[in-house]
Structure formats: structure tokens, C-alpha cells
Design a protein around this motif. Structure first.
Motif, PDB file in Angstrom:
ATOM      1  N   PRO A  65      59.143  16.739  15.964  1.00  0.00           N
ATOM      2  CA  PRO A  65      59.544  18.125  16.269  1.00  0.00           C
ATOM      3  C   PRO A  65      58.496  19.135  15.780  1.00  0.00           C
ATOM      4  O   PRO A  65      58.516  19.549  14.632  1.00  0.00           O
ATOM      5  N   ASN A  66      57.568  19.485  16.656  1.00  0.00           N
ATOM      6  CA  ASN A  66      56.442  20.354  16.260  1.00  0.00           C
ATOM      7  C   ASN A  66      56.669  21.824  16.559  1.00  0.00           C
ATOM      8  O   ASN A  66      55.844  22.660  16.210  1.00  0.00           O
ATOM      9  N   ILE A  67      57.762  22.141  17.245  1.00  0.00           N
ATOM     10  CA  ILE A  67      57.948  23.527  17.693  1.00  0.00           C
ATOM     11  C   ILE A  67      57.971  24.533  16.525  1.00  0.00           C
ATOM     12  O   ILE A  67      57.359  25.589  16.624  1.00  0.00           O
ATOM     13  N   GLU A  71      48.890  19.602  34.726  1.00  0.00           N
ATOM     14  CA  GLU A  71      47.775  18.763  34.267  1.00  0.00           C
ATOM     15  C   GLU A  71      47.140  19.438  33.064  1.00  0.00           C
ATOM     16  O   GLU A  71      46.474  20.459  33.194  1.00  0.00           O
ATOM     17  N   ASN A  72      47.374  18.872  31.895  1.00  0.00           N
ATOM     18  CA  ASN A  72      46.849  19.464  30.660  1.00  0.00           C
ATOM     19  C   ASN A  72      45.614  18.680  30.217  1.00  0.00           C
ATOM     20  O   ASN A  72      45.437  17.529  30.588  1.00  0.00           O
ATOM     21  N   MET A  73      44.768  19.329  29.424  1.00  0.00           N
ATOM     22  CA  MET A  73      43.507  18.739  28.947  1.00  0.00           C
ATOM     23  C   MET A  73      42.650  18.357  30.150  1.00  0.00           C
ATOM     24  O   MET A  73      42.030  17.302  30.192  1.00  0.00           O
ATOM     25  N   SER A  74      42.676  19.241  31.138  1.00  0.00           N
ATOM     26  CA  SER A  74      42.003  19.010  32.409  1.00  0.00           C
ATOM     27  C   SER A  74      40.604  19.626  32.337  1.00  0.00           C
ATOM     28  O   SER A  74      40.411  20.804  32.608  1.00  0.00           O
ATOM     29  N   LEU A 128      43.699  26.644  21.910  1.00  0.00           N
ATOM     30  CA  LEU A 128      45.052  26.114  22.109  1.00  0.00           C
ATOM     31  C   LEU A 128      45.470  25.265  20.922  1.00  0.00           C
ATOM     32  O   LEU A 128      46.583  25.379  20.414  1.00  0.00           O
ATOM     33  N   ARG A 129      44.550  24.424  20.455  1.00  0.00           N
ATOM     34  CA  ARG A 129      44.866  23.552  19.309  1.00  0.00           C
ATOM     35  C   ARG A 129      45.043  24.401  18.048  1.00  0.00           C
ATOM     36  O   ARG A 129      46.011  24.246  17.306  1.00  0.00           O
ATOM     37  N   GLU A 130      44.111  25.334  17.847  1.00  0.00           N
ATOM     38  CA  GLU A 130      44.201  26.188  16.641  1.00  0.00           C
ATOM     39  C   GLU A 130      45.492  27.007  16.667  1.00  0.00           C
ATOM     40  O   GLU A 130      46.166  27.160  15.651  1.00  0.00           O
ATOM     41  N   SER A 136      54.575  19.785  23.925  1.00  0.00           N
ATOM     42  CA  SER A 136      55.120  20.872  23.087  1.00  0.00           C
ATOM     43  C   SER A 136      54.290  22.148  23.251  1.00  0.00           C
ATOM     44  O   SER A 136      54.844  23.247  23.322  1.00  0.00           O
ATOM     45  N   THR A 137      52.978  21.992  23.305  1.00  0.00           N
ATOM     46  CA  THR A 137      52.091  23.152  23.505  1.00  0.00           C
ATOM     47  C   THR A 137      52.470  23.865  24.801  1.00  0.00           C
ATOM     48  O   THR A 137      52.535  25.095  24.857  1.00  0.00           O
ATOM     49  N   THR A 138      52.737  23.084  25.835  1.00  0.00           N
ATOM     50  CA  THR A 138      53.099  23.655  27.130  1.00  0.00           C
ATOM     51  C   THR A 138      54.453  24.357  27.042  1.00  0.00           C
ATOM     52  O   THR A 138      54.616  25.479  27.534  1.00  0.00           O
ATOM     53  N   GLY A 159      55.425  11.473  29.878  1.00  0.00           N
ATOM     54  CA  GLY A 159      55.591  10.020  29.837  1.00  0.00           C
ATOM     55  C   GLY A 159      55.228   9.473  28.479  1.00  0.00           C
ATOM     56  O   GLY A 159      55.771   8.479  28.022  1.00  0.00           O
ATOM     57  N   LYS A 160      54.235  10.107  27.832  1.00  0.00           N
ATOM     58  CA  LYS A 160      53.792   9.622  26.513  1.00  0.00           C
ATOM     59  C   LYS A 160      53.542  10.795  25.577  1.00  0.00           C
ATOM     60  O   LYS A 160      53.456  11.942  26.035  1.00  0.00           O
ATOM     61  N   GLY A 161      53.386  10.489  24.288  1.00  0.00           N
ATOM     62  CA  GLY A 161      53.167  11.542  23.294  1.00  0.00           C
ATOM     63  C   GLY A 161      51.710  12.006  23.278  1.00  0.00           C
ATOM     64  O   GLY A 161      50.822  11.327  23.786  1.00  0.00           O
ATOM     65  N   GLY A 162      51.494  13.167  22.753  1.00  0.00           N
ATOM     66  CA  GLY A 162      50.132  13.666  22.529  1.00  0.00           C
ATOM     67  C   GLY A 162      49.449  14.281  23.732  1.00  0.00           C
ATOM     68  O   GLY A 162      48.263  14.614  23.678  1.00  0.00           O
ATOM     69  N   VAL A 163      50.174  14.458  24.843  1.00  0.00           N
ATOM     70  CA  VAL A 163      49.523  15.000  26.045  1.00  0.00           C
ATOM     71  C   VAL A 163      49.607  16.530  26.113  1.00  0.00           C
ATOM     72  O   VAL A 163      49.035  17.154  27.005  1.00  0.00           O
ATOM     73  N   GLY A 164      50.327  17.126  25.163  1.00  0.00           N
ATOM     74  CA  GLY A 164      50.421  18.590  25.150  1.00  0.00           C
ATOM     75  C   GLY A 164      51.742  19.124  25.659  1.00  0.00           C
ATOM     76  O   GLY A 164      51.844  20.281  26.068  1.00  0.00           O
ATOM     77  N   ILE A 203      40.935  21.660  28.209  1.00  0.00           N
ATOM     78  CA  ILE A 203      40.896  21.461  26.754  1.00  0.00           C
ATOM     79  C   ILE A 203      40.265  22.722  26.178  1.00  0.00           C
ATOM     80  O   ILE A 203      39.223  23.174  26.658  1.00  0.00           O
ATOM     81  N   ASP A 204      40.909  23.303  25.206  1.00  0.00           N
ATOM     82  CA  ASP A 204      40.365  24.527  24.622  1.00  0.00           C
ATOM     83  C   ASP A 204      40.755  24.570  23.142  1.00  0.00           C
ATOM     84  O   ASP A 204      41.938  24.480  22.822  1.00  0.00           O
ATOM     85  N   PRO A 205      39.757  24.706  22.267  1.00  0.00           N
ATOM     86  CA  PRO A 205      40.067  24.699  20.829  1.00  0.00           C
ATOM     87  C   PRO A 205      41.073  25.784  20.432  1.00  0.00           C
ATOM     88  O   PRO A 205      41.870  25.580  19.518  1.00  0.00           O
ATOM     89  N   ARG A 248      56.349  24.584  13.715  1.00  0.00           N
ATOM     90  CA  ARG A 248      54.982  24.928  13.310  1.00  0.00           C
ATOM     91  C   ARG A 248      54.291  25.750  14.399  1.00  0.00           C
ATOM     92  O   ARG A 248      53.662  26.761  14.135  1.00  0.00           O
ATOM     93  N   MET A 249      54.445  25.310  15.628  1.00  0.00           N
ATOM     94  CA  MET A 249      53.726  25.978  16.727  1.00  0.00           C
ATOM     95  C   MET A 249      54.207  27.412  16.940  1.00  0.00           C
ATOM     96  O   MET A 249      53.460  28.266  17.384  1.00  0.00           O
ATOM     97  N   MET A 250      55.493  27.676  16.634  1.00  0.00           N
ATOM     98  CA  MET A 250      56.042  29.023  16.819  1.00  0.00           C
ATOM     99  C   MET A 250      55.999  29.831  15.519  1.00  0.00           C
ATOM    100  O   MET A 250      56.557  30.930  15.444  1.00  0.00           O
TER     101      MET A 250
HETATM  102  P1  ADP Z   1      52.975  16.373  22.759  1.00  0.00           P
HETATM  103  O1  ADP Z   1      54.100  17.341  22.633  1.00  0.00           O
HETATM  104  O2  ADP Z   1      52.802  15.858  24.157  1.00  0.00           O
HETATM  105  O3  ADP Z   1      53.038  15.268  21.750  1.00  0.00           O
HETATM  106  P2  ADP Z   1      51.316  18.466  21.612  1.00  0.00           P
HETATM  107  O4  ADP Z   1      51.651  19.671  22.389  1.00  0.00           O
HETATM  108  O5  ADP Z   1      51.912  18.298  20.259  1.00  0.00           O
HETATM  109  O6  ADP Z   1      51.618  17.154  22.469  1.00  0.00           O
HETATM  110  O7  ADP Z   1      49.733  18.378  21.565  1.00  0.00           O
HETATM  111  C1  ADP Z   1      49.047  17.365  20.825  1.00  0.00           C
HETATM  112  C2  ADP Z   1      47.825  18.016  20.173  1.00  0.00           C
HETATM  113  O8  ADP Z   1      46.890  18.407  21.167  1.00  0.00           O
HETATM  114  C3  ADP Z   1      48.162  19.268  19.384  1.00  0.00           C
HETATM  115  O9  ADP Z   1      47.343  19.309  18.250  1.00  0.00           O
HETATM  116  C4  ADP Z   1      47.807  20.412  20.336  1.00  0.00           C
HETATM  117  O10 ADP Z   1      47.450  21.586  19.649  1.00  0.00           O
HETATM  118  C5  ADP Z   1      46.638  19.815  21.084  1.00  0.00           C
HETATM  119  N1  ADP Z   1      46.500  20.320  22.476  1.00  0.00           N
HETATM  120  C6  ADP Z   1      47.444  20.296  23.444  1.00  0.00           C
HETATM  121  N2  ADP Z   1      46.947  20.770  24.601  1.00  0.00           N
HETATM  122  C7  ADP Z   1      45.644  21.116  24.348  1.00  0.00           C
HETATM  123  C8  ADP Z   1      44.573  21.667  25.142  1.00  0.00           C
HETATM  124  N3  ADP Z   1      44.741  21.942  26.434  1.00  0.00           N
HETATM  125  N4  ADP Z   1      43.387  21.896  24.514  1.00  0.00           N
HETATM  126  C9  ADP Z   1      43.210  21.587  23.202  1.00  0.00           C
HETATM  127  N5  ADP Z   1      44.161  21.048  22.413  1.00  0.00           N
HETATM  128  C10 ADP Z   1      45.364  20.817  22.977  1.00  0.00           C
END
Ligand code: ADP
Length: 361
Positions: free
Chosen positions: A139-141, A265-268, A308-310, A112-114, A105-110, A304-306, A143-145
Motif C-alpha cells: 500500500p504505497n498511496i 502504457e507506462n515507462m514508455s 515521477l519517481r521523485e 499506484s503512480t498512475t 498484471g504485475k507489480g512495479g509497473v506504475g 520514464i521520468d525521474p 507515501r505518494m499522497m
Molecule cells: P505498482 O503500483 O505497479 O507496483 P508504482 O506506481 O509503485 O508501481 O511504481 C513503482 C516505482 O516506479 C515507483 O518508485 C514509482 O515512483 C516509479 N515509477 C512509476 N512510473 C514511473 C515513470 N513513468 N517514470 C519513472 N518512475 C516511475
């Protein structure tokens, strides 16, 4: 006859195709029997591709050739991949079996990570997977890949996807000029999506995942009009404001006739690595009532797990960096549930997108 250690040393050099870990690191060796006359190696790999099995077979043979092996038998156990084909209507990519919209529904919820980790999890389970980043606003894919610096290969007007961690990947971020700030008007979004669907040369795939722009709009509509989208999933955080926006995503799926596979449910919750104490920063387990309202399921919760972000920042997703950790396992469980749901959807008759085709006056 060579010793068990000598054989294991050689096997630990056999890299699983499209990954950078060996078949031993991935724990695919089921048994190794050495008798006077014969060595029998049994592997259980998650890929159903004959090509992958053949590559592993050849690689093992060539590595053991230098040891004094009289007779070698290699058994490779593989999963059976069902090939559901029941969808109807307009389909501009008939060589792909399933299309999965990953929405939020909104940006920043994870989201792309998912999308990234689910694509890799599905590939690790033996599916032929593609990932298309149509998140025009971020478009973050790439970088993430780990492919942000790669140039796609153009063949005339067609573009070859880039292979990363067993997944065929393409992103709008690799196709528009880097650093250019495009203002996307409705018609441009539709045109960009239609053109990407036309121009990208995907191989035969079991599933193509779409990392959608957040919210509900032209991208979702033009995709659903071009392809019988097999299912949609929505990624949300547990907080109220994210859930409110997720309702809009779910309503959009219904409006577009896209079957809902479930919510993630991300960042749970967050477990402090020092104290082991859990902190519910955005809340926890709040998604279940929403899933019930839409007669669907919570496919899984990811804390939430560092790492995943790293992993996202460094281009080494957690499912590749630590394939055996709890979170990678959770992604594979979610991938299995999605695949099961896709099978159900096909058994129920699949998807028909005739009703949502544009009306010409
Ligand atoms: P979206 O696609 O919804 O905008 P992203 O996947 O780009 O969100 O995630 C936003 C930021 O949060 C990124 O820096 C990502 O690495 C981080 N992130 C996503 N899920 C988690 C998580 N479960 N724990 C820690 N960091 C997360």
C-alpha cells in the motif's frame, strides 16, 4: 481605483481550495477589467463545486476590501459535471456515481503512480474524487499522497478519509498496524475489502478510484460483487512479460463483467535530459495490438521520468508539483478520456453485477 498590479498581487494570495497554489499560479484568471467605476474579475476554474466557487468568491472579496474598490464583480466560469446513474445490482456505496478499478498484471509497473496522478487530474478537472488503496501487498498511496504520517480520524467504527490535493484518500496501509507483516489469505482479503467499503465515510463523490493489488484475485472479485464497478483500466509497461500479464487483467475484467475503459502504457521510452535522445528501455508503443484485441483503446503513454519517481517518494505527485508539464497534461488527457468512456458506459445501460454474486448452496 487600485492599479492592475495591486489587484493581481492580492489575487495571487487567493489559494485554490484544497491545493497549495493560488488561482493565479493555476492560471485560472481569464480577464481583469478595471474601469472608473468597476472592477470585473473573470475566472475559469476546473471545479464544478458551488462550495469551491463560493470560497474563492469570499476570499477575493476579503482581499480586495482593503483596496479602494467601489464596485467589484466576480464571474466564475465552471464546468458542468454530468451525473450518470444507470448501474444496477448490489451497491454498498450508493452516494458514489462511478467506480474505477486501476489494475495491473504485475507489480512495479506504475499502477499506484498512475492511480494517484489520475485521481488528482480528475480533481483538477472539477470532479469530486476518492482514492482507495486496496493494494494489500504494497500500500504505497499514503507515501505518494504525502499522508504517510497522518492518523485517520475514527468516528466510532467509521473512518474519515484524509483530504490530500483535492482527493479524499484512504489506504489499507493506514489501517493495518505499520510494520506488521500480514499474510493475506483469501477470506481475509474479502473480509478486509468488505469492511473498508462499509466503514469509510466518503462524501458524495463523482468517482472513486481503487488502487488494486497486482494480478487477479480475491480483491477484484469481492469488489466487483459489492459494487457495480463502472470501468477498469490496466496499467502496463511496454515489455513482453508485462503485456502477457496484462492479458490476464483484461480477461479478468471480462469475467467480472467490468467494462474496460482502456490501457495505459507506462515507462514508455525515456528521453535523456542531457542529449535529448530517446531510449526505449522497456520498448514503446507495444500496447496498441493488445488494446485492439479487446476492442478498447490505449488511453495514453507516459514516459520514464525521474520527476515521477521523485514525486512518488516525496509525496508530491507530478500533477501537483508541475501541473503544466507534458506529463501532467497527459494525465489530464487520460482523465478526460476515462470520463468520456464512463459517460458512454452509462448511456449503454451501465453495469449490473447480479450475475457475479456469490452462489449460496
Ligand atoms: P505498482 O503500483 O505497479 O507496483 P508504482 O506506481 O509503485 O508501481 O511504481 C513503482 C516505482 O516506479 C515507483 O518508485 C514509482 O515512483 C516509479 N515509477 C512509476 N512510473 C514511473 C515513470 N513513468 N517514470 C519513472 N518512475 C516511475
Amino acid at each position: 481605483m487600485p492599479t492592475k498590479d495591486a489587484i493581481l498581487t492580492q489575487l495571487s494570495k487567493v489559494i485554490y481550495p484544497n491545493f497549495n497554489k493560488s488561482i493565479i499560479d493555476f492560471n485560472f484568471l481569464q480577464s481583469l477589467d478595471i474601469s472608473k467605476e468597476q472592477i470585473t474579475i473573470t475566472l475559469d476554474i476546473p471545479s464544478s463545486s458551488n462550495e469551491i466557487a463560493k470560497q474563492i468568491h469570499t476570499e477575493i472579496e476579503s482581499r480586495l476590501k482593503f483596496l479602494d474598490v467601489k464596485s467589484l464583480k466576480i464571474n466564475i466560469i465552471q464546468p458542468q459535471v454530468p451525473m450518470p446513474t444507470s448501474s444496477q445490482g448490489k451497491n454498498v456505496l450508493p452516494n458514489i456515481q462511478n467506480f474505477l478499478m486501476v489494475s495491473s498484471g504485475k507489480g512495479g509497473v506504475g499502477k499506484s503512480t498512475t492511480a494517484v496522478n489520475l485521481a488528482i487530474a480528475l480533481a483538477q478537472q472539477g470532479k469530486r474524487v476518492g482514492l482507495l488503496d486496496v493494494d494489500i501487498y504494497g500500500p504505497n498511496i499514503p507515501r505518494m499522497m504525502g499522508i504517510a504520517d497522518k492518523q485517520p480520524l475514527f468516528l466510532g467504527k467509521n473512518i474519515k478519509p484524509i483530504m490530500a490535493y483535492g482527493v479524499q484518500v484512504m489506504s489499507i496501509g493506514l489501517l493495518v498496524q505499520r510494520g506488521s507483516s500480514l499474510i493475506w489469505k483469501g477470506a481475509m482479503v474479502t473480509q478486509a475489502i468488505e469492511q473498508m467499503l462499509e466503514d469509510i465515510l466518503w462524501d458524495k463523490l463523482d468517482i472513486l478510484l481503487f488502487d488494486m493489488p497486482p494480478g487477479t484475485g480475491d480483491a477484484q472479485l469481492s469488489l466487483a460483487q459489492s459494487l457495480p464497478v463502472s470501468a477498469g483500466i490496466a496499467v502496463t509497461t511496454p515489455q513482453k512479460v508485462a503485456l502477457d500479464d496484462t492479458i490476464r487483467s483484461m480477461d479478468m475484467f471480462k469475467e467480472l463483467n467490468v467494462p474496460i475503459a482502456g490501457l495505459i502504457e507506462n515507462m514508455s521510452g525515456f528521453i535523456c535530459p542531457e542529449s535529448g535522445k530517446e531510449y526505449n528501455i522497456f520498448g514503446k508503443n507495444t500496447t496498441e495490438p493488445l488494446a485492439k484485441n479487446y476492442q478498447t483503446q490505449v488511453l495514453g503513454t507516459i514516459p520514464i521520468d525521474p520527476t515521477l519517481r521523485e514525486g512518488g517518494d516525496s509525496g508530491l505527485p507530478i500533477t501537483v508539483l508541475a501541473p503544466h508539464c507534458d506529463i501532467s497534461q497527459a494525465y489530464r488527457t487520460i482523465a478526460t478520456k476515462i470520463w468520456n468512456r464512463l459517460e458512454e458506459i452509462h448511456q449503454e445501460g451501465g453495469v449490473d453485477n447480479q450475475k457475479i454474486q456469490p452462489t449460496i448452496f
